[in-house]
Design an enzyme around this catalytic site. Sequence first.
Site, PDB file in Angstrom:
ATOM      1  N   ARG A 129      -3.164  11.081 -14.190  1.00 31.54           N
ATOM      2  CA  ARG A 129      -3.602  12.477 -14.273  1.00 31.54           C
ATOM      3  C   ARG A 129      -3.323  13.034 -15.648  1.00 31.54           C
ATOM      4  O   ARG A 129      -2.297  12.736 -16.244  1.00 31.54           O
ATOM      5  CB  ARG A 129      -2.813  13.313 -13.264  1.00 31.54           C
ATOM      6  CG  ARG A 129      -3.591  13.842 -12.114  1.00 31.54           C
ATOM      7  CD  ARG A 129      -2.719  14.687 -11.188  1.00 31.54           C
ATOM      8  NE  ARG A 129      -1.497  14.044 -10.760  1.00 31.54           N
ATOM      9  CZ  ARG A 129      -0.303  14.633 -10.764  1.00 31.54           C
ATOM     10  NH1 ARG A 129      -0.151  15.879 -11.181  1.00 31.54           N
ATOM     11  NH2 ARG A 129       0.759  13.975 -10.358  1.00 31.54           N
TER      12      ARG A 129
ATOM     13  N   SER B 119      -1.105   4.614  -8.175  1.00 30.01           N
ATOM     14  CA  SER B 119      -1.119   6.032  -8.496  1.00 30.01           C
ATOM     15  C   SER B 119      -2.309   6.366  -9.382  1.00 30.01           C
ATOM     16  O   SER B 119      -2.752   5.537 -10.182  1.00 30.01           O
ATOM     17  CB  SER B 119       0.187   6.438  -9.197  1.00 30.01           C
ATOM     18  OG  SER B 119       0.312   7.840  -9.211  1.00 30.01           O
ATOM     19  N   THR B 120      -2.806   7.593  -9.235  1.00 27.88           N
ATOM     20  CA  THR B 120      -3.968   8.064  -9.991  1.00 27.88           C
ATOM     21  C   THR B 120      -3.494   8.697 -11.294  1.00 27.88           C
ATOM     22  O   THR B 120      -2.816   9.731 -11.244  1.00 27.88           O
ATOM     23  CB  THR B 120      -4.715   9.154  -9.181  1.00 27.88           C
ATOM     24  OG1 THR B 120      -4.622   8.838  -7.789  1.00 27.88           O
ATOM     25  CG2 THR B 120      -6.152   9.267  -9.613  1.00 27.88           C
TER      26      THR B 120
ATOM     27  N   GLU C  23     -12.128   4.183   6.230  1.00 26.63           N
ATOM     28  CA  GLU C  23     -10.959   4.951   6.682  1.00 26.63           C
ATOM     29  C   GLU C  23     -11.399   6.021   7.680  1.00 26.63           C
ATOM     30  O   GLU C  23     -10.622   6.473   8.507  1.00 26.63           O
ATOM     31  CB  GLU C  23     -10.283   5.592   5.455  1.00 26.63           C
ATOM     32  CG  GLU C  23      -8.928   6.189   5.741  1.00 26.63           C
ATOM     33  CD  GLU C  23      -8.281   6.793   4.508  1.00 26.63           C
ATOM     34  OE1 GLU C  23      -8.843   6.696   3.399  1.00 26.63           O
ATOM     35  OE2 GLU C  23      -7.186   7.368   4.654  1.00 26.63           O
TER      36      GLU C  23
ATOM     37  N   GLY D 203      -8.565   8.347  -2.389  1.00 23.31           N
ATOM     38  CA  GLY D 203      -9.058   9.722  -2.412  1.00 23.31           C
ATOM     39  C   GLY D 203      -9.767  10.063  -1.120  1.00 23.31           C
ATOM     40  O   GLY D 203     -10.011   9.183  -0.281  1.00 23.31           O
TER      41      GLY D 203
ATOM     42  N   HIS E 144       0.858  -1.198   0.000  1.00 21.00           N
ATOM     43  CA  HIS E 144       0.000   0.000   0.000  1.00 21.00           C
ATOM     44  C   HIS E 144       0.887   1.239   0.000  1.00 21.00           C
ATOM     45  O   HIS E 144       1.258   1.762   1.058  1.00 21.00           O
ATOM     46  CB  HIS E 144      -0.920  -0.040   1.227  1.00 21.00           C
ATOM     47  CG  HIS E 144      -1.978   1.017   1.223  1.00 21.00           C
ATOM     48  ND1 HIS E 144      -3.288   0.764   1.539  1.00 21.00           N
ATOM     49  CD2 HIS E 144      -1.936   2.348   0.940  1.00 21.00           C
ATOM     50  CE1 HIS E 144      -3.997   1.877   1.455  1.00 21.00           C
ATOM     51  NE2 HIS E 144      -3.191   2.860   1.093  1.00 21.00           N
TER      52      HIS E 144
HETATM   53  C1  LIG Z   1      -4.928  12.335   4.290  1.00 20.73           C
HETATM   54  C2  LIG Z   1      -4.382  11.053   4.747  1.00 20.73           C
HETATM   55  C3  LIG Z   1      -4.450  10.756   6.188  1.00 20.73           C
HETATM   56  C4  LIG Z   1      -3.852  10.245   3.830  1.00 20.73           C
HETATM   57  C5  LIG Z   1      -3.732   8.807   3.942  1.00 20.73           C
HETATM   58  N1  LIG Z   1      -4.840   8.162   3.428  1.00 20.73           N
HETATM   59  C6  LIG Z   1      -5.264   8.217   2.147  1.00 20.73           C
HETATM   60  N2  LIG Z   1      -6.576   7.969   1.973  1.00 20.73           N
HETATM   61  C7  LIG Z   1      -7.130   8.024   0.746  1.00 20.73           C
HETATM   62  N3  LIG Z   1      -6.437   8.324  -0.353  1.00 20.73           N
HETATM   63  C8  LIG Z   1      -5.129   8.573  -0.223  1.00 20.73           C
HETATM   64  C9  LIG Z   1      -4.475   8.521   1.029  1.00 20.73           C
HETATM   65  N4  LIG Z   1      -3.175   8.794   0.815  1.00 20.73           N
HETATM   66  C10 LIG Z   1      -3.019   9.017  -0.508  1.00 20.73           C
HETATM   67  N5  LIG Z   1      -4.194   8.913  -1.137  1.00 20.73           N
HETATM   68  C11 LIG Z   1      -4.493   9.103  -2.572  1.00 20.73           C
HETATM   69  O1  LIG Z   1      -3.269   9.102  -3.291  1.00 20.73           O
HETATM   70  C12 LIG Z   1      -3.100  10.330  -3.995  1.00 20.73           C
HETATM   71  C13 LIG Z   1      -1.644  10.697  -4.064  1.00 20.73           C
HETATM   72  O2  LIG Z   1      -0.919   9.753  -4.839  1.00 20.73           O
HETATM   73  P1  LIG Z   1      -1.058   9.615  -6.426  1.00 20.73           P
HETATM   74  O3  LIG Z   1      -1.160  10.989  -7.013  1.00 20.73           O
HETATM   75  O4  LIG Z   1      -2.284   8.804  -6.708  1.00 20.73           O
HETATM   76  O5  LIG Z   1       0.225   8.931  -6.828  1.00 20.73           O
HETATM   77  C14 LIG Z   1      -3.967  11.310  -3.239  1.00 20.73           C
HETATM   78  O6  LIG Z   1      -4.349  12.403  -4.042  1.00 20.73           O
HETATM   79  C15 LIG Z   1      -5.150  10.445  -2.817  1.00 20.73           C
HETATM   80  O7  LIG Z   1      -6.056  10.312  -3.872  1.00 20.73           O
HETATM   81 ZN   LIG Z   2      -3.858   4.842   1.115  1.00 23.47          ZN
END
Ligand SMILES: CC(C)=CCNc1ncnc2c1ncn2[C@@H]1O[C@H](COP(=O)(O)O)[C@@H](O)[C@H]1O
Ligand SMILES: [Zn+2]
Length: 348
Positions: A103, A100-101, A205, A175, A18
């Site tokens: 973009r 990763s999302t 979560e 997200g 994760h």
């Molecule tokens: C705010 C917090 C406590 C974070 C940890 N829990 C999370 N919960 C849900 N989505 C997440 C979390 N951490 C990262 N992400 C997702 O991962 C993205 C960043 O990585 P990426 O751009 O997908 O490569 C964030 O914009 C979000 O969509």
């Molecule tokens: Zn996560």
Amino acid sequence: MDNEADVFYRELPKVELHAHLNGSVSFQTIEKLIRRKPQLNIEHSMTAIGKGQRRTLDECFQVFKVIHQLVDSEEDILMVAKDVIKEFAADGVKYLELRSTPREEIPTGLTKRRYIETVIQAIQQCKEEGVDIDVRFLVAIDRRNGSQVAMETVQLAEEFLLSSDGLVTGIDLSGDPTVGHGRDLLSALQRAKNSGLKLSLHLSEVPSQHDETDLLLNIPPDRIGHGTFLHPEMGGSQGLVDKVVQKRIPLELCLTSNVKGQTVQCYSEHHFKYWYQMGHPVVICTDDKGVFATDLSQEYKMAATTFGLGREAVWKLSQQAIDYIFAPDSVKEQLKQKWSDLQPQEFK
Ligand SMILES: CC(C)=CCNc1ncnc2c1ncn2[C@@H]1O[C@H](COP(=O)(O)O)[C@@H](O)[C@H]1O
Ligand SMILES: [Zn+2]
């Protein structure tokens, strides 16, 4: 200076299941990105949450917005992904599932397809350079973007499932958990499952997601991210717990992320304890090692010291994670062999 315990945790072979790519960017890589884009006036304090600091969930999600400004071109993604992979390898991670999302960034010409291709390229380049780690990729759906984007993301992931030589293995649902509802994403997720994509879903979560979780557990997902509020003492229900237990769905647990994001009060109250004592499959993970200033070795050490696990139990915990990876059985066998070769005599 590293002490003997730190060396044990770093040398322990580990599986990371994760890890969000843009949340995993290290201090050093952020520095390089800031130098590339001085006009953004971004300071390092805006991209990471240090020791002892805590933020609200909302503030944590603001951090990702800042990082996304710094990582907005193919060149950035390639550098970030390669750095992240090498850092996990240096921390003793032998198998990594990055998520990763995809973009689109119109100013730099980045498309979602090129985004995925660039991450795949980073994985391949690390392999060619002989980095000792097997890396797979989960394409992420950001729940904030709704049903249509979710469906498009699944279609894109289906293409790469067939064309990426086994590197794209599944879908992540993540997200801001306070935005949107899983019922709108159900058909996209079901389609993904039917096409052979594995599913890892962030579930419960935050409190107040009971009905969504209940619905999405019916798919069922192959793994659950966090699951902080599943059990009755946390505002979940026995019904949810029973479903997870009956289907034996592994939980990806990220201690520091939950404590710094304030969904868990303190380490000793983390739900790791609840599920581990039950003998339910759990995997220790980092979530966002850059944002939360941690690494997987520290997370294992924290779990062990907080919950009194001896070294043999820690070894077992890292070894059992192999069973829950999304890569095929042949990869599981290779990893089991690797663990067995590295295992200290006294644990055999
Ligand atoms: C705010 C917090 C406590 C974070 C940890 N829990 C999370 N919960 C849900 N989505 C997440 C979390 N951490 C990262 N992400 C997702 O991962 C993205 C960043 O990585 P990426 O751009 O997908 O490569 C964030 O914009 C979000 O969509
Ligand atoms: Zn996560």
